[in-house]
Design an enzyme around this catalytic site. Structure first.
Site, PDB file in Angstrom:
ATOM      1  N   THR A 130      -1.190  -0.051   1.532  1.00 46.71           N
ATOM      2  CA  THR A 130      -2.476  -0.271   0.869  1.00 46.71           C
ATOM      3  C   THR A 130      -3.486  -0.931   1.815  1.00 46.71           C
ATOM      4  O   THR A 130      -3.093  -1.631   2.765  1.00 46.71           O
ATOM      5  CB  THR A 130      -2.244  -1.187  -0.358  1.00 46.71           C
ATOM      6  OG1 THR A 130      -3.492  -1.675  -0.806  1.00 46.71           O
ATOM      7  CG2 THR A 130      -1.395  -2.408  -0.006  1.00 46.71           C
ATOM      8  N   ASP A 131      -4.772  -0.755   1.514  1.00 44.08           N
ATOM      9  CA  ASP A 131      -5.813  -1.451   2.290  1.00 44.08           C
ATOM     10  C   ASP A 131      -5.849  -2.941   1.951  1.00 44.08           C
ATOM     11  O   ASP A 131      -6.482  -3.725   2.657  1.00 44.08           O
ATOM     12  CB  ASP A 131      -7.194  -0.812   2.032  1.00 44.08           C
ATOM     13  CG  ASP A 131      -7.644  -0.870   0.574  1.00 44.08           C
ATOM     14  OD1 ASP A 131      -6.837  -1.241  -0.310  1.00 44.08           O
ATOM     15  OD2 ASP A 131      -8.818  -0.540   0.307  1.00 44.08           O
ATOM     16  N   LYS A 159       3.309  -6.270   0.518  1.00 50.05           N
ATOM     17  CA  LYS A 159       3.085  -4.982   1.200  1.00 50.05           C
ATOM     18  C   LYS A 159       2.881  -5.234   2.700  1.00 50.05           C
ATOM     19  O   LYS A 159       3.378  -4.472   3.532  1.00 50.05           O
ATOM     20  CB  LYS A 159       1.876  -4.252   0.615  1.00 50.05           C
ATOM     21  CG  LYS A 159       2.068  -3.703  -0.781  1.00 50.05           C
ATOM     22  CD  LYS A 159       3.161  -2.643  -0.895  1.00 50.05           C
ATOM     23  CE  LYS A 159       2.798  -1.334  -0.240  1.00 50.05           C
ATOM     24  NZ  LYS A 159       3.833  -0.286  -0.496  1.00 50.05           N
TER      25      LYS A 159
HETATM   26  P1  NAD Z   1       3.576   2.827  -9.380  1.00 51.69           P
HETATM   27  O1  NAD Z   1       3.723   1.397  -9.789  1.00 51.69           O
HETATM   28  O2  NAD Z   1       2.882   3.775 -10.277  1.00 51.69           O
HETATM   29  O3  NAD Z   1       5.028   3.435  -9.101  1.00 51.69           O
HETATM   30  C1  NAD Z   1       6.021   2.742  -8.402  1.00 51.69           C
HETATM   31  C2  NAD Z   1       7.337   3.487  -8.561  1.00 51.69           C
HETATM   32  O4  NAD Z   1       8.337   2.782  -7.793  1.00 51.69           O
HETATM   33  C3  NAD Z   1       7.835   3.560 -10.013  1.00 51.69           C
HETATM   34  O5  NAD Z   1       8.289   4.864 -10.305  1.00 51.69           O
HETATM   35  C4  NAD Z   1       8.983   2.556 -10.032  1.00 51.69           C
HETATM   36  O6  NAD Z   1       9.987   2.900 -10.982  1.00 51.69           O
HETATM   37  C5  NAD Z   1       9.512   2.645  -8.610  1.00 51.69           C
HETATM   38  N1  NAD Z   1      10.203   1.416  -8.197  1.00 51.69           N
HETATM   39  C6  NAD Z   1       9.746   0.142  -8.319  1.00 51.69           C
HETATM   40  N2  NAD Z   1      10.685  -0.728  -7.882  1.00 51.69           N
HETATM   41  C7  NAD Z   1      11.740   0.015  -7.437  1.00 51.69           C
HETATM   42  C8  NAD Z   1      13.003  -0.309  -6.864  1.00 51.69           C
HETATM   43  N3  NAD Z   1      13.400  -1.584  -6.677  1.00 51.69           N
HETATM   44  N4  NAD Z   1      13.832   0.713  -6.540  1.00 51.69           N
HETATM   45  C9  NAD Z   1      13.478   2.001  -6.764  1.00 51.69           C
HETATM   46  N5  NAD Z   1      12.311   2.363  -7.316  1.00 51.69           N
HETATM   47  C10 NAD Z   1      11.446   1.387  -7.650  1.00 51.69           C
HETATM   48  O7  NAD Z   1       2.893   2.779  -7.942  1.00 51.69           O
HETATM   49  P2  NAD Z   1       1.806   3.748  -7.308  1.00 51.69           P
HETATM   50  O8  NAD Z   1       0.480   3.343  -7.763  1.00 51.69           O
HETATM   51  O9  NAD Z   1       2.268   5.151  -7.471  1.00 51.69           O
HETATM   52  O10 NAD Z   1       1.925   3.328  -5.771  1.00 51.69           O
HETATM   53  C11 NAD Z   1       2.873   3.952  -4.916  1.00 51.69           C
HETATM   54  C12 NAD Z   1       2.771   3.325  -3.544  1.00 51.69           C
HETATM   55  O11 NAD Z   1       1.452   3.490  -3.036  1.00 51.69           O
HETATM   56  C13 NAD Z   1       3.041   1.816  -3.541  1.00 51.69           C
HETATM   57  O12 NAD Z   1       3.797   1.518  -2.399  1.00 51.69           O
HETATM   58  C14 NAD Z   1       1.655   1.194  -3.459  1.00 51.69           C
HETATM   59  O13 NAD Z   1       1.700  -0.045  -2.803  1.00 51.69           O
HETATM   60  C15 NAD Z   1       0.921   2.240  -2.662  1.00 51.69           C
HETATM   61  N6  NAD Z   1      -0.543   2.327  -2.908  1.00 51.69           N
HETATM   62  C16 NAD Z   1      -1.009   2.452  -4.192  1.00 51.69           C
HETATM   63  C17 NAD Z   1      -2.387   2.563  -4.409  1.00 51.69           C
HETATM   64  C18 NAD Z   1      -2.955   2.736  -5.794  1.00 51.69           C
HETATM   65  O14 NAD Z   1      -4.171   2.691  -5.955  1.00 51.69           O
HETATM   66  N7  NAD Z   1      -2.146   2.967  -6.816  1.00 51.69           N
HETATM   67  C19 NAD Z   1      -3.268   2.522  -3.316  1.00 51.69           C
HETATM   68  C20 NAD Z   1      -2.739   2.407  -2.023  1.00 51.69           C
HETATM   69  C21 NAD Z   1      -1.371   2.301  -1.838  1.00 51.69           C
END
Ligand code: NAD
Ligand code: TYD
Length: 350
Positions: A130-131, A159
């Site tokens: 993430t940013d 992160k």
């Molecule tokens: P989300 O919370 O919707 O999904 C996370 C997933 O990870 C879920 O399916 C959850 O069940 C699984 N998970 C959590 N803990 C776990 C564990 N211990 N073992 C196995 N699975 C596990 O998240 P998202 O919004 O889809 O984000 C995905 C990635 O992208 C993350 O790493 C986040 O930091 C990054 N990210 C998200 C955004 C955003 O705007 N949503 C922006 C930039 C980066």
């Protein structure tokens, strides 16, 4: 190629699996996910019987789960998305963020290193970040790949910790890593604890829309499908050890994006006057340590990998709002259990 996608049942992960199977039907995908409140297999209903898709219920906090999945499917590459991802929850319960985001990433790196040991440099490990690791900007400037890390919340700190570990495994062991740091995503399947789906849900239910502080904080918003394209490009084309910032050049003040979506919903739902969604906007106590502004300089990925966002905000947000209006059963299902308790703790006890 046999690719493990961690967190494939979450928001970005499920969008990535759906697009990947369409664009790379020859790859075998293993969705490794422990299904926290944020993980939902209903997101992947349409491909659950696809011959090149497998779900493995495993927890990153348990090395034996990761080892068993690597062994069973002879994993050749990893795209790592699984994380605890919501800043407000990281303020309430930071321990889970340390365990999954830092220790979980360490467990995954260790298993991959052990499994691929003789050919470490041949196996790609793409870490999705993430940013928010860069902290907060003032009125001007953009995050570049060289901007120092200054995380401010337990989420962004965890992160940042995971990014540092991935970087170290490239430098120390020669692992074939890529790190991507993306701005705020929006789109279908986002859990309604994040601003955009929460506000759409509350408008539909005519509940207050909580805006933190005075609503002046700024975020850069990118449609999730554009993020998935960037991950795909980086996976296939980037050199080992590289990091890329990904963003939409689409900055909005929170209050402005809330008003914009309210206006669209007023039209769609035929609401006006006292019934207008605008009337639901409610300023509430600010988030502790709330970062003021995020903005991304994405010129590196644009120039070196020829990535560009394809969706304008107008199109992306309309698709998103229409998706939520058409998938009210999905919203009801994912918010039926633990969400209710969280919502009371986060918004009604403040
Ligand atoms: P989300 O919370 O919707 O999904 C996370 C997933 O990870 C879920 O399916 C959850 O069940 C699984 N998970 C959590 N803990 C776990 C564990 N211990 N073992 C196995 N699975 C596990 O998240 P998202 O919004 O889809 O984000 C995905 C990635 O992208 C993350 O790493 C986040 O930091 C990054 N990210 C998200 C955004 C955003 O705007 N949503 C922006 C930039 C980066
Ligand atoms: P969010 O979607 O939680 O993403 P992040 O904190 O990772 O940027 O929040 C986006 C912005 O909206 C952020 O400045 C916090 C604000 N916000 C609200 O004003 N009210 C809310 O109920 C939520 C969830 C967020």
């Amino acid at each position: 190629m046999k690719i493990m996608i961690t967190g494939g049942a979450g928001f970005i992960g499920s969008n990535l699996i759906l697009s990947w199977l369409e664009n790379h039907p020859e790859d075998i995908l293993v969705n490794f996910d422990c299904l926290t409140y944020a993980g939902n297999l209903a997101n992947l209903k349409e491909i659950e019987n696809h011959s090149n898709y497998h779900f493995y219920k495993g927890d990153l906090r348990l090395p034996k789960d990761i080892e068993a999945a690597f062994e069973k499917y002879q994993i050749e590459a990893v795209i790592h998305l699984a994380a605890e991802s919501h800043v407000d929850r990281s303020i309430l319960t930071p321990d889970q963020f340390i365990q999954t985001n830092i220790v979980g990433t360490f467990n995954l790196l260790e298993t991959a290193k052990h499994f691929w040991q003789t050919e470490l440099s041949k196996h790609r490990f793409l870490h999705v970040s993430t940013d928010e690791v860069y902290g907060s900007l003032g009125e001007s400037g953009y995050f570049q790949e060289t901007t120092p890390y200054r995380p401010n919340s337990p989420y962004s700190a965890s992160k940042a910790g995971s990014d540092h570990l991935v970087r170290a495994y490239y430098h120390t062991y020669g692992m074939n890593t890529i790190i991507t740091n993306c701005s705020n995503n929006y789109g279908p399947y986002q859990f309604p604890e994040k601003l955009i789906p929460l506000l759409i849900k509350n408008c539909m239910e005519q509940k207050p829309i909580p805006v933190y502080g005075n609503g002046s904080n700024i975020r850069d918003w990118l449609y999730v499908k554009d993020h998935c394209c960037a991950i795909d490009l980086a996976f296939h084309k980037a050199s080992a050890g590289e990091t890329y910032n990904i963003g939409g050049l689409n900055e909005w003040k929170n209050i402005d994006i809330v008003r914009y979506i309210c206006r669209y919903l007023d039209e769609k739902l035929n609401r006006s006057g006292d019934n207008s969604c605008q009337q639901l906007i409610t300023f509430v106590k600010d988030r502790p340590g709330h970062d003021q502004r995020y903005a991304i300089d994405a010129s590196k990925i644009q120039q070196t990998l020829s990535w560009q966002p394809e969706f304008s905000f107008e199109i992306g947000i309309q698709e998103t709002i229409n998706w939520y209006l058409d998938h009210q059963a999905w919203v009801a299902q994912v918010t039926s259990g633990e969400y209710q308790k969280y919502y009371i703790q986060q918004y009604e006890k403040r």
